[in-house]
Design an enzyme around this catalytic site. Sequence first.
Site, PDB file in Angstrom:
ATOM      1  N   LYS A  45     -35.477 -58.487  17.004  1.00  0.00           N
ATOM      2  CA  LYS A  45     -36.438 -58.878  15.978  1.00  0.00           C
ATOM      3  C   LYS A  45     -35.922 -60.083  15.207  1.00  0.00           C
ATOM      4  CE  LYS A  45     -36.455 -54.982  13.759  1.00  0.00           C
ATOM      5  NZ  LYS A  45     -36.821 -54.013  12.699  1.00  0.00           N
ATOM      6  N   TYR A 266     -24.625 -78.559 -11.442  1.00  0.00           N
ATOM      7  CA  TYR A 266     -25.684 -78.489 -12.441  1.00  0.00           C
ATOM      8  C   TYR A 266     -25.298 -77.570 -13.598  1.00  0.00           C
ATOM      9  CZ  TYR A 266     -28.924 -80.698  -9.147  1.00  0.00           C
ATOM     10  OH  TYR A 266     -29.543 -81.574  -8.294  1.00  0.00           O
ATOM     11  N   MET A 314     -29.361 -76.799  -3.684  1.00  0.00           N
ATOM     12  CA  MET A 314     -30.241 -76.669  -2.528  1.00  0.00           C
ATOM     13  C   MET A 314     -29.554 -77.104  -1.243  1.00  0.00           C
ATOM     14  SD  MET A 314     -33.984 -78.369  -1.795  1.00  0.00           S
ATOM     15  CE  MET A 314     -34.855 -77.271  -2.915  1.00  0.00           C
TER      16      MET A 314
END
Length: 372
Positions: A45, A266, A314
């Site tokens: 799967k 950040y 990110m």
Amino acid sequence: MSAVIEGVALSRLHAPTLTVLPTGVAANVARVRASTGAAVMAVVKADGYGLGAVPIARAAVTAGATWLGVTDAADAVELREAGLTEPILAWLNPSGVDARLAHEHRVDIAVGSVEELRQLAADAAAPVRVHLHLDTGMARGGCPAEDWAELLRVARSARGRIEVTGVMGHLPRADAGDPCANAAAVRRLRQGRDAVLRAGFGPLTVHLAATAGALTDPATHFDLVRIGAGLVGIDPSETTALAGAARWTASVVHSARVPAGTPVGYGGDHVAERATHLSVIGVGYADGVPRELSPAAGVAIEGARHPIVGRVSMDQIVVDTGGTAVPRGAEAVLLGPEGGAVPSLQDWARWAGTIPHTILTGIGPRVQRSIA
């Protein structure tokens, strides 16, 4: 790989890569086969838990798996086109069942409600093989026990369009690693199987256990055990050490020496306590690095574990390499089976407060796949 310009060696970066290790898959299938006399289904799967359904299936079949499991009948087409001929079962089918596709590609379909079975029988122009799915205690799919007799009545009336070849259930507490926790589910499946046999169906392939049950509780094995997480090195019961089936690497894309007091990333959540070296690695939360991590999280560079510092971005993470200056282009190992400095799936799950499954399936498509 490196080049030289005016006497200066330049290191080339390599793309973040997740390498599938078929030897790990094979070792895990062998471990399960040593634990049971039942046949083994390799469940691939979620595109083989993110490692590629075809390479994982091939490695498992080579090691002795005789069935394959998928989420949706459409997923089986890729396996058939790759030349895999083993029986395939699809048991979630979130988009419904294409009866023609299931027949043409020889895909068995799990059916867990009277409504589903009626729909499949209405759609089937040629016989479709069916495994009747009984709710054995999870309430997350499967036919409730009170509807089982009606399911069998519909199955009898649909003979010629469907062929009942199996009975299945799920273990709601297999990860407990305790046979007592599974006893009720085993009893329910036996009762369901016996009712199917009394209704005149058979022979049947009966199956209940996934990886944890296969490794801890022989009473759950019946004819077939379904191994998904176990293929890729995850034992949800945490009773058996399985082999890692993947290695995730990425390049150091930037390095610098910074003074004490330097804020990192950040928000400056992390501040260097001393003069140190920082290395930026070209993967981030868009690639599957969990954004919320414990301070223990780290990666391996040149054989040493270095902590991740600052926020996960990110596209990047930053690691503190202390007194070691790491050159641009050096390889960071985020995940692998080697042990020692190299983090495991279980390490990442612990650092992120989650399960290993979410770490592996969360590695994104920007990370290239390869096969060792």
